[in-house]
Design an enzyme around this catalytic site. Structure first.
Site, PDB file in Angstrom:
ATOM      1  N   THR A   6       0.783  -1.239   0.000  1.00 38.19           N
ATOM      2  CA  THR A   6       0.000   0.000   0.000  1.00 38.19           C
ATOM      3  C   THR A   6       0.814   1.288   0.000  1.00 38.19           C
ATOM      4  OG1 THR A   6      -1.627  -1.139   1.377  1.00 38.19           O
ATOM      5  CG2 THR A   6      -1.962   1.217   1.047  1.00 38.19           C
TER       6      THR A   6
ATOM      7  N   ARG B 158     -10.196 -11.449  -2.040  1.00 40.31           N
ATOM      8  CA  ARG B 158     -10.127 -10.694  -0.771  1.00 40.31           C
ATOM      9  C   ARG B 158      -9.919  -9.208  -1.076  1.00 40.31           C
ATOM     10  NH1 ARG B 158      -6.044  -7.124   1.643  1.00 40.31           N
ATOM     11  NH2 ARG B 158      -6.225  -7.250   3.897  1.00 40.31           N
ATOM     12  N   VAL B 159     -10.731  -8.374  -0.465  1.00 34.58           N
ATOM     13  CA  VAL B 159     -10.575  -6.925  -0.609  1.00 34.58           C
ATOM     14  C   VAL B 159     -10.228  -6.376   0.762  1.00 34.58           C
ATOM     15  CG1 VAL B 159     -11.799  -4.772  -1.118  1.00 34.58           C
ATOM     16  CG2 VAL B 159     -12.150  -6.784  -2.567  1.00 34.58           C
ATOM     17  N   GLY B 160      -9.200  -5.558   0.814  1.00 34.66           N
ATOM     18  CA  GLY B 160      -8.798  -4.993   2.104  1.00 34.66           C
ATOM     19  C   GLY B 160      -9.454  -3.653   2.359  1.00 34.66           C
ATOM     20  N   ASP B 161      -8.782  -2.834   3.161  1.00 38.35           N
ATOM     21  CA  ASP B 161      -9.337  -1.523   3.508  1.00 38.35           C
ATOM     22  C   ASP B 161      -9.114  -0.479   2.416  1.00 38.35           C
ATOM     23  OD1 ASP B 161      -6.591  -1.674   4.005  1.00 38.35           O
ATOM     24  OD2 ASP B 161      -6.640  -0.143   5.571  1.00 38.35           O
TER      25      ASP B 161
ATOM     26  N   THR C 296      -2.088   2.350   5.947  1.00 38.00           N
ATOM     27  CA  THR C 296      -1.377   1.178   5.440  1.00 38.00           C
ATOM     28  C   THR C 296      -1.317   0.180   6.601  1.00 38.00           C
ATOM     29  OG1 THR C 296       0.786   2.042   6.095  1.00 38.00           O
ATOM     30  CG2 THR C 296       0.066   2.523   3.855  1.00 38.00           C
ATOM     31  N   GLY C 297      -1.075  -1.083   6.278  1.00 41.06           N
ATOM     32  CA  GLY C 297      -1.017  -2.096   7.334  1.00 41.06           C
ATOM     33  C   GLY C 297      -2.199  -3.035   7.242  1.00 41.06           C
TER      34      GLY C 297
ATOM     35  N   GLY D 153      -5.367  -4.450   6.821  1.00 40.14           N
ATOM     36  CA  GLY D 153      -6.628  -3.852   6.401  1.00 40.14           C
ATOM     37  C   GLY D 153      -7.821  -4.327   7.202  1.00 40.14           C
TER      38      GLY D 153
HETATM   39  N1  GLY Z   1      -3.909  -2.142   3.920  1.00 41.15           N
HETATM   40  C1  GLY Z   1      -3.824  -2.908   2.779  1.00 41.15           C
HETATM   41  C2  GLY Z   1      -4.562  -4.173   2.851  1.00 41.15           C
HETATM   42  O1  GLY Z   1      -4.792  -4.699   3.931  1.00 41.15           O
HETATM   43  O2  GLY Z   1      -4.936  -4.685   1.811  1.00 41.15           O
END
Ligand code: GLY
Length: 376
Positions: free
Chosen positions: A221, A249-252, A272-273, A275
């Site tokens: 990210t 999978r979709v993150g934040d 970042t980190g 999600g």
């Molecule tokens: N922060 C990025 C993710 O978890 O995909």
């Protein structure tokens, strides 16, 4: 380590200062007219990878964005021009081209952007085959009535907007790392899908411990937020997401309120980190609301980190001290250019974020909520 890029002369154009009759805006829609406001300290803030000078270039993401803002370009166009450098960098395994792929070896990208003055937003999730997902997110904002397109539909939309679709966004390095992970997870050619994902997380963390992947690149990210001389606020987040994730999978990162939130009157925050820890609390939204109540970006960010700590109770997510065994960072600016980078942890003050102001670009240590490191 030299944490300060040599000072560049940012020549502030009359357009940037709001003095010209017409402001050159590269976006199709025009930003509502705004005049320079007193007391604003223009700034661009980003994750650590926003500071790196990329191969063949002579300017980092945050400097590119700041320089374009100084020329009077639209703030969001400026920030996206900055993150495009990182998305295209084959050596950055956390974003865009060469980002670490999912469990099936396919690079799936997430991104979103928000335009404060225009009060518009766009995002894409699980997008395959396009190196610059931030530009597709911007196209969703500019050319549709929607805020988020995902998967096949996002790719079809991009194709119709003239984006080049590629078969594979892996580089030699990202494929090599994926094969390394695959062999660890199932030496007998991954025949057991259940065990594969249980073992998958451990294998990924082992690769971080062995130094094959940087911890930051595991979740990947770049987030980049900026405010110009007129107090116009925008932000963008773009990522290849969690390495070796379950396909789909979709993150934040593409989720408004989680990976990014901008309120043109108040401030901007992005992350970042891990999600999943952010998605549970929509923490960029929380941070902007904290700033709306009058809190400084640092205090607003710390409140979000306390939520992460309080909401992390599953034993598999806790270290020996009973604290989260992962990291998460937030990049926060308010409407006058105060800023902060905060993180759950900043081991030995080594974790840093990028900032560019009129004085040039530099790396700053995160303000941590907790002592030590995630693995203590
Ligand atoms: N922060 C990025 C993710 O978890 O995909």
């Amino acid at each position: 380590m030299n944490n300060k890029i040599s000072r560049r002369d940012f020549v502030i154009s009359s357009a940037a200062a709001g003095l010209a009759a017409t402001t050159p805006v590269t976006s199709k829609a025009q930003t509502p007219a705004a005049k320079i406001k007193s007391g604003i300290k223009p700034v661009v803030i980003a994750s650590r990878n926003g500071f790196t000078i990329k191969n063949g270039g002579d300017i980092s993401c945050v400097e590119t964005a700041f320089e374009r803002m100084a020329r009077g370009d639209d703030v969001l166009d400026s920030l996206i021009a900055g993150v495009n450098i990182v998305e295209l960098d084959p050596e950055d395994t956390s974003v865009g081209y060469g980002g670490l792929p999912n469990a099936d070896g396919v690079v799936q990208l997430d991104s979103c952007c928000m335009h404060g003055p225009r009060k518009q937003a766009g995002g894409v999730a699980a997008l395959e085959g396009i190196r610059n997902p931030s530009l597709v997110a911007k196209a969703v904002m500019d050319h549709t009535d929607h805020h988020l397109l995902a998967g096949r539909g996002a790719q079809e939309f991009a194709r119709s907007m003239g984006f080049k679709i590629e078969d594979d966004l892996n580089t030699e390095r990202s494929r090599e790392l994926w094969l390394n992970w695959k062999r660890r997870v199932d030496p007998r050619h991954y025949l057991d899908p259940e065990k594969r994902f249980e073992a998958g997380a451990q294998a990924g963390l082992d690769m971080v411990k062995e130094g094959l992947i940087e911890e930051n690149d595991y979740y990947g990210t770049i987030n980049c937020n900026g405010v110009n001389w007129k107090g116009e606020l925008c932000g963008v987040t773009t990522t290849s997401g969690l390495a070796w994730k379950i396909p789909g999978r979709v993150g934040d990162s593409p989720i408004l309120g989680a990976g990014l939130y901008v309120d043109g009157e108040v401030g901007a925050a992005g992350s970042t980190g891990r999600g999943e820890a952010n998605l549970y609390g929509l923490l960029s939204y929380l941070i902007v609301e904290e700033m709306r109540s009058g809190n400084h970006p640092k205090d607003a960010g710390m409140e979000a980190l306390r939520r992460v700590k309080d909401n992390t109770i599953e034993p598999r997510l806790l270290n020996n001290r009973g604290l989260p065994n992962f990291n998460i960072n937030f990049y926060v600016i308010n409407n006058v250019g105060d800023y902060a980078g905060v993180g759950l942890y900043s081991p030995e003050n080594r974790s840093q974020y990028s900032v560019c102001t009129e004085n040039g670009a530099e790396l700053m240590p995160f303000e941590p909520l907790l002592d030590g490191s995630p693995s203590d």
